[in-house]
Structure formats: C-alpha cells, structure tokens
Design an enzyme around this catalytic site. Structure first.
Site, PDB file in Angstrom:
ATOM      1  N   ASN A  10       0.878  -1.170   0.000  1.00 32.07           N
ATOM      2  CA  ASN A  10       0.000   0.000   0.000  1.00 32.07           C
ATOM      3  C   ASN A  10       0.916   1.221   0.000  1.00 32.07           C
ATOM      4  OD1 ASN A  10      -1.756   2.076   0.551  1.00 32.07           O
ATOM      5  ND2 ASN A  10      -2.168   1.442   2.671  1.00 32.07           N
ATOM      6  N   LYS A  12       0.262   4.280  -0.339  1.00 33.48           N
ATOM      7  CA  LYS A  12      -0.331   5.507   0.248  1.00 33.48           C
ATOM      8  C   LYS A  12      -0.045   6.707  -0.659  1.00 33.48           C
ATOM      9  CE  LYS A  12       0.005   3.324   4.722  1.00 33.48           C
ATOM     10  NZ  LYS A  12       0.058   3.433   6.151  1.00 33.48           N
ATOM     11  N   HIS A  96      -9.374   1.390   4.523  1.00 30.82           N
ATOM     12  CA  HIS A  96      -8.125   1.515   5.296  1.00 30.82           C
ATOM     13  C   HIS A  96      -8.359   2.445   6.483  1.00 30.82           C
ATOM     14  CE1 HIS A  96      -4.034   2.643   6.350  1.00 30.82           C
ATOM     15  NE2 HIS A  96      -3.679   1.488   5.808  1.00 30.82           N
ATOM     16  N   GLU A  98      -6.747   4.810   7.645  1.00 36.29           N
ATOM     17  CA  GLU A  98      -6.523   6.239   7.365  1.00 36.29           C
ATOM     18  C   GLU A  98      -7.736   6.852   6.682  1.00 36.29           C
ATOM     19  OE1 GLU A  98      -2.781   5.635   5.385  1.00 36.29           O
ATOM     20  OE2 GLU A  98      -1.933   5.026   7.317  1.00 36.29           O
ATOM     21  N   GLU A 168      -5.493  -4.780  10.480  1.00 40.19           N
ATOM     22  CA  GLU A 168      -4.430  -3.811  10.749  1.00 40.19           C
ATOM     23  C   GLU A 168      -4.708  -3.087  12.063  1.00 40.19           C
ATOM     24  OE1 GLU A 168      -2.347  -2.621   6.828  1.00 40.19           O
ATOM     25  OE2 GLU A 168      -4.035  -1.287   7.118  1.00 40.19           O
ATOM     26  N   GLY A 174       2.801   2.182  10.755  1.00 37.06           N
ATOM     27  CA  GLY A 174       3.804   3.229  10.600  1.00 37.06           C
ATOM     28  C   GLY A 174       4.500   3.606  11.894  1.00 37.06           C
ATOM     29  N   SER A 214       3.549  -2.232  10.272  1.00 33.34           N
ATOM     30  CA  SER A 214       4.999  -2.340  10.463  1.00 33.34           C
ATOM     31  C   SER A 214       5.557  -3.720  10.097  1.00 33.34           C
ATOM     32  CB  SER A 214       5.388  -1.955  11.891  1.00 33.34           C
ATOM     33  OG  SER A 214       5.017  -0.607  12.144  1.00 33.34           O
TER      34      SER A 214
HETATM   35  P1  PGA Z   1       2.998   0.223   7.658  1.00 36.53           P
HETATM   36  O1  PGA Z   1       1.533   0.491   7.023  1.00 36.53           O
HETATM   37  O2  PGA Z   1       3.493  -1.076   7.067  1.00 36.53           O
HETATM   38  O3  PGA Z   1       3.829   1.401   7.247  1.00 36.53           O
HETATM   39  O4  PGA Z   1       2.814   0.112   9.128  1.00 36.53           O
HETATM   40  C1  PGA Z   1       0.625  -0.546   6.801  1.00 36.53           C
HETATM   41  C2  PGA Z   1      -0.669  -0.009   6.226  1.00 36.53           C
HETATM   42  O5  PGA Z   1      -1.118   1.069   6.651  1.00 36.53           O
HETATM   43  O6  PGA Z   1      -1.284  -0.627   5.329  1.00 36.53           O
END
Ligand code: PGA
Length: 253
Positions: A10, A12, A96, A98, A168, A174, A214
């Site tokens: 992803n 982003k 997601h 976000e 998630e 992140g 992560s």
């Molecule tokens: P990350 O993000 O691997 O940077 O933690 C995962 C995601 O938001 O899909």
C-alpha cells in the site's frame, strides 16, 4: 485448506509516476520466478495506468487504494470501479484505517464500495482493526466484530470468497510497533470464527487474511507461520525494492 500467501504494498500518498515505475520495475525483476505468493502493488491513482502497463502479463497484481461506489455521473473528484478496471487494476484496498480516520469512511460506505468493486470483478482488500485507545480499553474484539460484521453485511458466500481481509491494528501502522505474532494470530482466528458464524466453514477457511502494521523482512516469517495469517498489507516497507522483495521471500518456505 492451504491458502496462497498474498503480499500487497500500500504505497499511500507516495511516488511520482517515474518513481512508481522505478519501484515496480525493480520489484518485477527480482520476483519474476515467484509463483507461490500473490504479489500486489498499490500506487496512487495517477500512477495506476503506467504501472499497470509494466505489471500487465506479469506475476504482479495492481491495486487502487480507494474507489467510489457510483459508476459515473456528477461526483466530482471520485473514481469508480469501472475506471479502475480500465486503468488495469485487479484489486482495490477498501476501508483503510486512514480513510476511516481522515475521510469519514464508515462500515456503511465500506460496504457500498465492496459491492461496487465486486460488481466489476475487482478483488476488495477490506481493512479492519482497532486503534490504541480501543486496544488499551480491551475493546479490540468488539471493534473487529463491528468492522467485520457490518462492513461485510449482505454478501453471498461466493462473494465473500472473492475478498481479502486485512487486519491492521491502527497502533501498529507506521509506528514500528508490530503486534506480536501471537496477538495478530489471536485476532485472525477471531475473524475466521466470525466468518464461520456469518456464513460457514468453507467461507471462513477460504478467505485470505492479511496482517498489516509495520511488517518488515525481519518479522514476516514469524507472522506468516501463524495458522490464520495468510499474508501482509505493507506500507512503509513496500516503498523500497529490497524490503518489499524481502517480505515476499520471507513467505516462501
Ligand atoms: P505500515 O503500514 O506497514 O507502514 O505500518 C501498513 C498499512 O497502513 O497498510
């Protein structure tokens, strides 16, 4: 039932078209021989079509990061499932955290988006998961139950089998804080149990459940070896060829 691992990047809000092509070009070269893992990249809308030309006919699938449920019309700024297909997508990430957090997505809008994606033959990667406050307040299972049952309400068993679900935990996205393999497995097993309650064992056993938050080359092995973890939705580590390829290789036994 043996489920084929699926690793999706992803990206982003990152990468120009040129940078996206460099990244996917590098990945493509290094994973050309990989057959036992489904590999997916998720660039921004503006890079989809160009990246799609590069992934077309390869073992790399193309995903968008969002869509709108209407097909066409007066919906300024939106992109439909048909247009994603037209750009070369086979997958779309939906709900997601976000988007739930910053763009007011709810289980209801996620549900409509899944319907629109399925109607055009796109595979939805549906995201669910609790935030830190919910985890600390011991609400993880309530939140995940709410996301799963309400986002996935009203689909047939056949439709369910076409989806991928990504668990998630928001506190692990992140932040460098991964859920431990046991913590992740516990929630994945819970999701499979919910799917069994909502449908039946054949649905519960065939849907692939990704972990996200992560994920890195050095923790993927422990995660993927868990019974109910079938892959990963990868953010930060998906933005570099070596770390993304390292995660894919970590899924090969
Ligand atoms: P990350 O993000 O691997 O940077 O933690 C995962 C995601 O938001 O899909």
């Amino acid at each position: 039932m043996a489920r084929k691992p699926i690793i999706a990047g992803n990206w982003k809000l990152n990468k120009t078209i040129k940078e996206a092509l460099e990244l996917v070009g590098g990945i493509k070269e290094k994973v050309a021989d990989v057959k036992d893992v489904d590999i997916v990249v998720g660039p921004v809308f503006t890079a989809l079509s160009e990246v799609g030309k590069l992934t077309s006919g390869s073992n790399i699938g193309l995903s968008a990061q969002n869509l709108y449920w209407e097909e066409a019309g007066a919906f300024t700024g939106e992109v439909s499932a048909t247009l994603l297909k037209d750009a070369g997508c086979q997958y779309v990430i939906i709900g997601h955290s976000e988007r739930r957090q910053y763009f007011n997505e709810t289980n209801e809008t996620v549900n409509k988006k899944i319907k629109a994606a399925l109607a055009q033959g796109l595979t939805p990667i549906v995201c669910v998961g609790e935030n830190l406050e919910e985890r600390e307040g011991e609400k993880t299972f309530d939140v995940v139950r709410d996301h799963v049952t309400n986002s996935l309400k009203g689909f047939s068993a056949d439709e369910m089998k076409k989806m991928v679900i990504a668990y998630e935990p928001v506190w692990a996205i992140g932040t460098g804080k991964t859920a431990t393999p046991d913590q992740a497995q516990e929630v994945h097993a819970f999701i499979r149990k919910l799917l069994n309650e909502m449908h039946d064992e054949s649905v519960a056993e065939s849907i692939r459940l990704q972990y996200g938050g992560s994920v890195k080359p050095d923790n993927i092995k422990d995660l993927i070896s868990q019974k109910d973890i079938d892959g990963a939705l990868v953010g930060g580590a998906g933005l570099k060829v070596d770390s993304f390829v390292g995660i894919i290789q970590g899924c090969l036994s």
